[in-house]
Motif scaffolding. Structure first.
Motif, mmCIF file in Angstrom:
data_model
loop_
_atom_site.group_PDB
_atom_site.id
_atom_site.type_symbol
_atom_site.label_atom_id
_atom_site.label_comp_id
_atom_site.label_asym_id
_atom_site.label_seq_id
_atom_site.Cartn_x
_atom_site.Cartn_y
_atom_site.Cartn_z
ATOM 1 N N SER A 65 15.315 29.953 18.074
ATOM 2 C CA SER A 65 15.325 29.046 16.930
ATOM 3 C C SER A 65 15.822 29.747 15.682
ATOM 4 N N TYR A 66 16.447 28.967 14.838
ATOM 5 C CA TYR A 66 16.903 29.443 13.530
ATOM 6 C C TYR A 66 16.034 28.717 12.511
ATOM 7 N N GLY A 67 14.999 29.387 12.054
ATOM 8 C CA GLY A 67 14.084 28.716 11.132
ATOM 9 C C GLY A 67 13.513 27.476 11.793
ATOM 10 N N GLU A 68 13.758 26.333 11.181
ATOM 11 C CA GLU A 68 13.229 25.073 11.714
ATOM 12 C C GLU A 68 14.032 24.575 12.917
ATOM 13 N N VAL A 69 15.317 24.945 12.932
ATOM 14 C CA VAL A 69 16.202 24.398 13.966
ATOM 15 C C VAL A 69 15.987 25.103 15.302
ATOM 16 N N VAL A 70 15.746 24.306 16.340
ATOM 17 C CA VAL A 70 15.595 24.893 17.665
ATOM 18 C C VAL A 70 16.928 24.750 18.395
ATOM 19 N N ALA A 71 17.585 25.871 18.645
ATOM 20 C CA ALA A 71 18.909 25.820 19.263
ATOM 21 C C ALA A 71 18.835 25.954 20.774
ATOM 22 N N ALA A 72 17.782 26.584 21.277
ATOM 23 C CA ALA A 72 17.563 26.639 22.730
ATOM 24 C C ALA A 72 16.072 26.498 22.950
ATOM 25 N N GLY B 15 27.390 18.031 25.912
ATOM 26 C CA GLY B 15 26.314 17.615 25.013
ATOM 27 C C GLY B 15 26.864 17.262 23.655
ATOM 28 N N PRO B 16 26.085 16.512 22.864
ATOM 29 C CA PRO B 16 26.555 16.126 21.544
ATOM 30 C C PRO B 16 26.591 17.337 20.609
ATOM 31 N N THR B 17 27.160 17.144 19.447
ATOM 32 C CA THR B 17 27.278 18.250 18.510
ATOM 33 C C THR B 17 25.899 18.732 18.056
ATOM 34 N N GLY B 18 25.745 20.053 17.952
ATOM 35 C CA GLY B 18 24.469 20.627 17.543
ATOM 36 C C GLY B 18 23.444 20.705 18.658
ATOM 37 N N ALA B 19 23.872 20.418 19.901
ATOM 38 C CA ALA B 19 22.924 20.405 21.019
ATOM 39 C C ALA B 19 22.529 21.808 21.448
ATOM 40 N N GLY B 20 23.314 22.806 21.041
ATOM 41 C CA GLY B 20 23.008 24.177 21.452
ATOM 42 C C GLY B 20 23.943 24.703 22.515
ATOM 43 N N LYS B 21 25.137 24.093 22.636
ATOM 44 C CA LYS B 21 26.092 24.530 23.647
ATOM 45 C C LYS B 21 26.628 25.916 23.320
ATOM 46 N N THR B 22 27.116 26.073 22.076
ATOM 47 C CA THR B 22 27.649 27.369 21.677
ATOM 48 C C THR B 22 26.560 28.431 21.746
ATOM 49 N N THR B 23 25.364 28.064 21.323
ATOM 50 C CA THR B 23 24.256 29.019 21.373
ATOM 51 C C THR B 23 24.021 29.497 22.809
ATOM 52 N N ALA B 24 24.055 28.571 23.772
ATOM 53 C CA ALA B 24 23.847 28.961 25.163
ATOM 54 C C ALA B 24 24.916 29.956 25.607
ATOM 55 N N SER C 248 36.202 31.802 22.159
ATOM 56 C CA SER C 248 35.456 31.093 21.124
ATOM 57 C C SER C 248 36.164 29.818 20.705
ATOM 58 N N GLN C 249 35.402 28.980 20.051
ATOM 59 C CA GLN C 249 35.886 27.691 19.585
ATOM 60 C C GLN C 249 37.163 27.831 18.730
ATOM 61 N N ARG C 250 37.266 28.972 18.021
ATOM 62 C CA ARG C 250 38.422 29.152 17.133
ATOM 63 C C ARG C 250 39.460 30.111 17.708
ATOM 64 N N ASP D 259 34.423 27.877 25.144
ATOM 65 C CA ASP D 259 33.799 27.002 24.153
ATOM 66 C C ASP D 259 34.827 25.989 23.662
ATOM 67 N N GLU D 260 34.751 24.786 24.157
ATOM 68 C CA GLU D 260 35.694 23.717 23.834
ATOM 69 C C GLU D 260 37.138 24.218 23.826
ATOM 70 N N PRO D 261 37.602 24.694 24.962
ATOM 71 C CA PRO D 261 38.911 25.349 25.006
ATOM 72 C C PRO D 261 40.062 24.387 24.729
ATOM 73 N N THR E 292 31.936 21.341 26.388
ATOM 74 C CA THR E 292 32.741 20.246 25.853
ATOM 75 C C THR E 292 31.815 19.153 25.362
ATOM 76 N N HIS E 293 32.301 18.303 24.451
ATOM 77 C CA HIS E 293 31.524 17.089 24.238
ATOM 78 C C HIS E 293 32.321 15.850 24.626
ATOM 79 N N ASP E 294 33.349 16.092 25.434
ATOM 80 C CA ASP E 294 34.173 15.007 25.926
ATOM 81 C C ASP E 294 33.748 14.729 27.371
HETATM 82 N N1 ATP Z 1 23.633 31.479 13.158
HETATM 83 C C1 ATP Z 1 22.966 30.333 12.972
HETATM 84 N N2 ATP Z 1 22.130 30.196 11.916
HETATM 85 C C2 ATP Z 1 21.425 29.063 11.730
HETATM 86 N N3 ATP Z 1 21.502 27.991 12.527
HETATM 87 C C3 ATP Z 1 22.311 28.051 13.604
HETATM 88 C C4 ATP Z 1 23.080 29.216 13.878
HETATM 89 N N4 ATP Z 1 23.800 29.005 14.996
HETATM 90 C C5 ATP Z 1 23.493 27.747 15.400
HETATM 91 N N5 ATP Z 1 22.596 27.168 14.572
HETATM 92 C C6 ATP Z 1 22.007 25.834 14.719
HETATM 93 O O1 ATP Z 1 21.601 25.665 16.038
HETATM 94 C C7 ATP Z 1 21.937 24.367 16.520
HETATM 95 C C8 ATP Z 1 22.804 24.466 17.738
HETATM 96 O O2 ATP Z 1 24.065 24.982 17.365
HETATM 97 P P1 ATP Z 1 25.276 25.188 18.355
HETATM 98 O O3 ATP Z 1 26.377 25.813 17.601
HETATM 99 O O4 ATP Z 1 24.814 25.887 19.567
HETATM 100 O O5 ATP Z 1 25.668 23.678 18.716
HETATM 101 P P2 ATP Z 1 26.876 23.136 19.593
HETATM 102 O O6 ATP Z 1 26.273 22.359 20.667
HETATM 103 O O7 ATP Z 1 27.797 24.234 19.963
HETATM 104 O O8 ATP Z 1 27.564 22.145 18.569
HETATM 105 P P3 ATP Z 1 29.146 21.804 18.370
HETATM 106 O O9 ATP Z 1 29.500 20.825 19.413
HETATM 107 O O10 ATP Z 1 29.158 21.172 17.012
HETATM 108 O O11 ATP Z 1 29.902 23.067 18.427
HETATM 109 C C9 ATP Z 1 22.619 23.647 15.365
HETATM 110 O O12 ATP Z 1 21.668 22.823 14.741
HETATM 111 C C10 ATP Z 1 23.053 24.757 14.450
HETATM 112 O O13 ATP Z 1 23.011 24.312 13.116
#
Ligand code: ATP
Ligand code: MG
Lengths: 553, 365
Positions: B12-19, B36-45, B81-83, B158-160, B191-193
């Motif tokens: 988790s990042y503070g309040e946000v739970v990414a995984a 998964g939708p945006t912000g679901a935690g795909k990149t984090t995984a 990476s995404q970029r 990541d979303e290639p 992907t989110h497609d």
């Molecule tokens: N370094 C970070 N610091 C704070 N919050 C983060 C950090 N990395 C990710 N988050 C938060 O964790 C959550 C999941 O982020 P993540 O990037 O994994 O989503 P995602 O599924 O890849 O989204 P997208 O489709 O938009 O790329 C989001 O709410 C994001 O704001």
């Protein structure tokens, strides 16, 4: 090759990296921060002396208050002028292509190659109202306050331009192109898109300029005594915080009763500088200037026609008239004065000594400053790294004379000052040049997408390899800028050197000061010119070498 | 043995739970889409697998080896990476050779790899260009070639295909998948497609709020969604909310809303009288005669999409239904027409009514 691999493996071990991080931070604390602030302990060990000889004497107090107030006013005015005049030039340097750009690029750094003692002398003979002026001089200034402002602009201006330009270079102008295709005028695009990204560079520039002005001692002293010699008596009684320390430091050698006053001014300046630093940091980082508000009409108008030309022209005129000509007026001065003979042996010894100190100092700064900058930028989420980030500015903003006095007390308490004067002097110079490298490198790293290095890591690169192959080429110009600043700063430093070593100092700027004090003005001028030429050649070589290397890669 | 295992990962990042108790197993050589939708935690995984983000707790295994505490360079898992993050100071060829040169691959071998990869990604002519001189598609292919040059066990994408135009994206789907298959790579493709995931994946893992909600073959995920969210996110669905009239006769479930409308869905275990949601994939919803219809409505809007015609049908109190008609039936319906809708009963899923309400369940932000 095999041995190299072994080294890379070894320094990539977790244990080694932990140890190295601890070492880097410990070095910073014990060789930079603590010596710089050591004088503060005086307030705890000998407060009663401060009370009886300083606080209870209104005349001493009023001298101190006036000097400190003058320092602040001058520094604030200088920083604002530097920014206004420096931004257009930084912009021209990075974004415009024209013949003679390389030349302009080197011109900017030239005042840095001139020791501040020489600048003080040069600027004074150029500006000060004089019944018998040197030909081509601009003798209009009769107020010491204005003279010091003009002088401080000369040597702080390049820091501002360099800091702004280094960051601008790293900001991809695709952001701006993107903004402009969305219908923004050129100025609006620059202001709303590039400028916010620019904040890190601005913070660096402001801190460098402000502290440079606050802390300069040698040049200010020389300018004031030259002014006094030219018949403006007021200058002899005009002090900034730093020159007051310089003055009392020279008196304390024979009269120890000055020690409490000296410690008190040093502590006062350090405390005020720290408060100011924190405020500045909060203002620049937290307070968002209303950059996002866009006034399309006025800006479209300002983006067209003669306004941009006037802005560029004005900025260049400022560069020439306020910065460059006063810096090099010393050449004219020597040309129109009666020749006298100069002791070349003593001069070359002093020059060699200065270069040696500056070289060793720069190597230490680079070797230990880059890892430190990487540490603070890569651990932004940790409170400790933010504390270190603020602390690193401390030696920059603490007046070098106060810093020198503090280092003198610190190293004196270790008993090193007598024999190992080279070591002590080097350590002293490291303390105030180290932050220059750290600030420059940290500013550059902050602008670079961390995913470059992350990608390199997943492709199999160890941290040191990913730094060397990926990050280093991107921040090279900022490292070079930091190295040049550190080197020239060490080469030109007078105040701290004298404060640490007293009258035993053997560096070139101190030698020049001694010539001025002995009223051997012609010799002093000539020595300055030699110092300028030698350091200028050195800088060209450095630039050339790094450029060569770039092409070879 | 599964090639990638994530066990009870929390981050988790503070309040946000990414995984959030993230569990995932990817078989050796499998092509898995993480959808998964945006912000679901795909990149984090992906970052946790690659070693770029340290999980707060839980373990990561690659090839049976616990790599939780290993550095990214020790994992042989390459992240695209995404970029793209092509190194701006290096040419296309130098970017590709980055991995081999770090690994001290002999000059001759790495030359050979370079030639092959340049050919594979069709960048032979641009070998000496810098990344900024390439189009988005070329950059993507350059980044891919760079990743392949290190001969990784695991490829994390990541979303290639995100930055590419629609046509190229569709071409590259097949290319990317067959390349991975030919090289025997284990791939996680974020992907989110949903369409991209459907055509590319061996299996799809649907992630939401840092947690895998369903994993299975594209067919399983499409036909047997485990929740209204999955039903809607993987191939859009029409929904009907009501109470279970009868469910345990083994053939179908009857659901009635409070106005007395009745619809039918596949059989389920949900007890009679409890509140439920019926989900019917838009693609499984048909336009039929009044006598066969489960639901009646008026056509509000028609959208000709080329191969199909999209209809928005207003079914009054039952809400809005979406239907796709083949383009050949384009002239048979017009705005204002009254139409009947039905579906194959086994293709309509039924779920207990979600605790937070249907709207909350379907949210994708
Ligand atoms: N370094 C970070 N610091 C704070 N919050 C983060 C950090 N990395 C990710 N988050 C938060 O964790 C959550 C999941 O982020 P993540 O990037 O994994 O989503 P995602 O599924 O890849 O989204 P997208 O489709 O938009 O790329 C989001 O709410 C994001 O704001
Ligand atoms: Mg993402």
């Amino acid at each position: 090759m095999k041995r190299m691999d072994w080294v890379v493996d070894f320094i990539s071990r977790k244990g080694f990296r932990k140890g190295w991080t601890v070492f880097i931070i410990a070095f910073f604390l014990f060789f930079v921060v603590i010596p710089t602030l050591y004088v503060v302990t005086y307030a705890f060990t000998d407060w009663s002396a401060i009370e009886t000889t300083v606080l209870s004497k209104p005349e001493t107090m009023s001298v101190i208050v006036n000097a400190v107030a003058a320092s602040f006013e001058i520094a604030a005015i200088v920083t604002v002028i530097d920014f206004l005049a420096g931004l257009p030039v930084a912009w021209i340097l990075v974004r415009k292509e024209f013949r003679g750009k390389e030349f302009l690029d080197t011109l900017i750094d030239m005042p840095l190659a001139v020791p501040t003692a020489a600048l003080g002398f040069s600027a004074a003979v150029f500006w000060v109202m004089n019944p018998d002026p040197v030909p081509f001089s601009f003798s209009v200034i009769s107020s010491p306050f204005f003279l010091i402002i003009l002088l401080h602009i000369v040597f702080s201006y390049p820091y501002m331009v360099r800091s702004l330009a280094a960051i601008l270079e790293e900001i991809d102008d695709t952001y701006e192109v993107a903004g402009r295709t969305l219908g923004a005028s050129r100025l609006t695009a620059a202001r709303t898109i590039t400028l916010p990204l620019f904040r890190a560079g601005l913070a660096t520039g402001v801190i460098l300029c402000f502290s440079r002005s606050m802390s300069e001692t040698g040049g200010t002293m020389i300018a004031l005594s030259t002014m006094a010699n030219l018949g403006i008596g007021e200058a002899a009684n005009f002090f900034t915080g730093s020159t007051l320390i310089g003055e009392w430091r020279s008196l304390v050698e024979n009269d120890p009763t000055y020690a409490p006053s000296l410690a008190f001014v040093s502590i006062l300046l350090i405390a005020l500088a720290l408060i100011l630093l924190i405020i500045l940091k909060l203002v620049i980082m937290k307070f968002h200037l209303p950059l996002r508000k866009v006034w399309p009409m006025q800006e479209k108008m300002l983006s067209r026609g003669i306004f941009p030309k006037m802005k560029d022209g004005g900025a260049l005129l400022f560069l020439a008239l306020i910065v460059l000509i006063p810096s090099f007026f010393i050449f004219t001065y020597v040309l129109f004065s009666d020749p006298a003979s100069l002791d070349m042996g003593a001069l070359s010894y002093a020059l060699g000594y200065s270069f040696l100190v500056a070289g060793v100092v720069t190597v230490i700064d680079i070797a230990l400053g880059i890892p430190f900058a990487l540490y603070i930028t890569k651990h932004r989420d940790r409170a400790s790294s933010n504390v270190l980030d603020v602390l690193v500015n401390v030696p920059l903003i603490v007046p070098t004379a106060a810093l020198g006095y503090s280092l003198f007390l610190f190293w004196g308490s270790t008993g090193l000052t007598g024999g190992a004067s080279f070591v002590v002097l080097t350590l002293a110079h490291v303390a105030f040049t180290y932050p220059l490298v750290v600030r420059n490198v940290a500013g550059a790293v902050e602008e670079i997408d961390p995913s470059f290095e992350e990608t390199a890591r997943t492709l199999g690169a160890k941290p040191i390899q990913s730094f060397h192959r990926v990050l280093y080429p991107l921040i090279k110009s900022s490292i070079l800028a930091g190295a040049i600043m550190a080197f020239t700063r060490s080469l030109g430093e007078t105040g701290a050197t004298q404060a640490v070593l007293g009258s035993n100092a053997l560096t070139a700027p101190v030698y020049i000061v001694s010539l001025v004090k002995a009223d051997e003005l012609y010799q002093a001028g000539l020595a300055c010119i030699i110092l300028i030429i030698v350091s200028y050649i050195f800088m060209l070589v450095l630039r050339y070498l790094t450029k060569k290397r770039k092409e070879a890669i | 043995m599964p090639s990638i295992i994530l066990r009870d990962i929390k981050k988790s990042y503070g309040e946000v739970v990414a995984a959030d108790d993230l569990d995932l197993e990817v078989e050796n050589g499998e092509y898995l889409c993480l959808l998964g939708p945006t912000g679901a935690g795909k990149t984090t995984a992906l970052r946790i697998i690659a070693g770029l983000t340290k999980p707060d707790s839980g373990q990561v295994f690659l090839d049976g080896r616990d790599v939780t505490d290993l550095e990214p360079e020790e994992r042989n898992a390459v992240l695209l990476s995404q970029r793209y993050s092509l190194f701006p100071t290096m040419t296309v060829a130098e970017n590709i050779l980055f991995g081999p040169s770090i690994r001290k691959v002999p000059e001759l071998d790495s030359r050979k790899t370079l030639v092959e990869l340049l050919d594979l990604v069709r960048l032979t002519k641009r070998a000496d260009s810098y990344p900024r001189e390439l189009s988005g598609g070329m950059q993507q292919r350059n980044a891919l070639a760079r990743a392949l040059a290190t001969n990784p066990d695991v490829l994390l994408l990541d979303e290639p295909l995100r930055a590419l135009d629609a046509r190229l994206r569709i071409d590259l789907r097949h290319e990317l998948r067959s390349l991975a298959k030919a090289l025997g790579l284990t791939v996680i493709h974020v992907t989110h497609d949903q369409e991209e995931a459907m055509v590319m994946a061996d299996r799809i893992a649907v992630i939401r709020n840092g947690h895998i909600v369903q994993i299975g073959t594209p067919r399983e995920v499409f036909d047997d969604p485990v929740s209204p969210f999955v039903a809607n996110f993987v191939g859009q669905s029409n929904f009907f909310v009501g109470n279970i009239l009868c469910s345990r006769d083994g053939r179908m479930t009857t659901v009635e809303d409070d106005k007395g409308h009745v619809v039918f869905a596949r059989s389920s275990e949900i007890p009679v009288d409890s509140k439920a949601v019926v989900a019917i994939k838009v693609g499984n919803t048909r336009v039929v005669k009044r006598s066969d219809a489960f639901v009646m409505g008026t056509v509000e809007r028609t959208l000709f999409e080329g191969r199909v015609v999209h209809l928005d049908v207003n079914a009054g109190e039952l809400g809005r239904f979406s239907v796709k008609l083949p383009a050949s039936r384009r002239d048979q319906v017009a705005v204002g027409d009254e139409v009947g809708l039905n579906w194959d009963i086994p293709k309509a899923s039924v779920f207990p009514y979600p605790e937070g309400g249907l709207e909350e369940e379907l949210r994708v932000d």
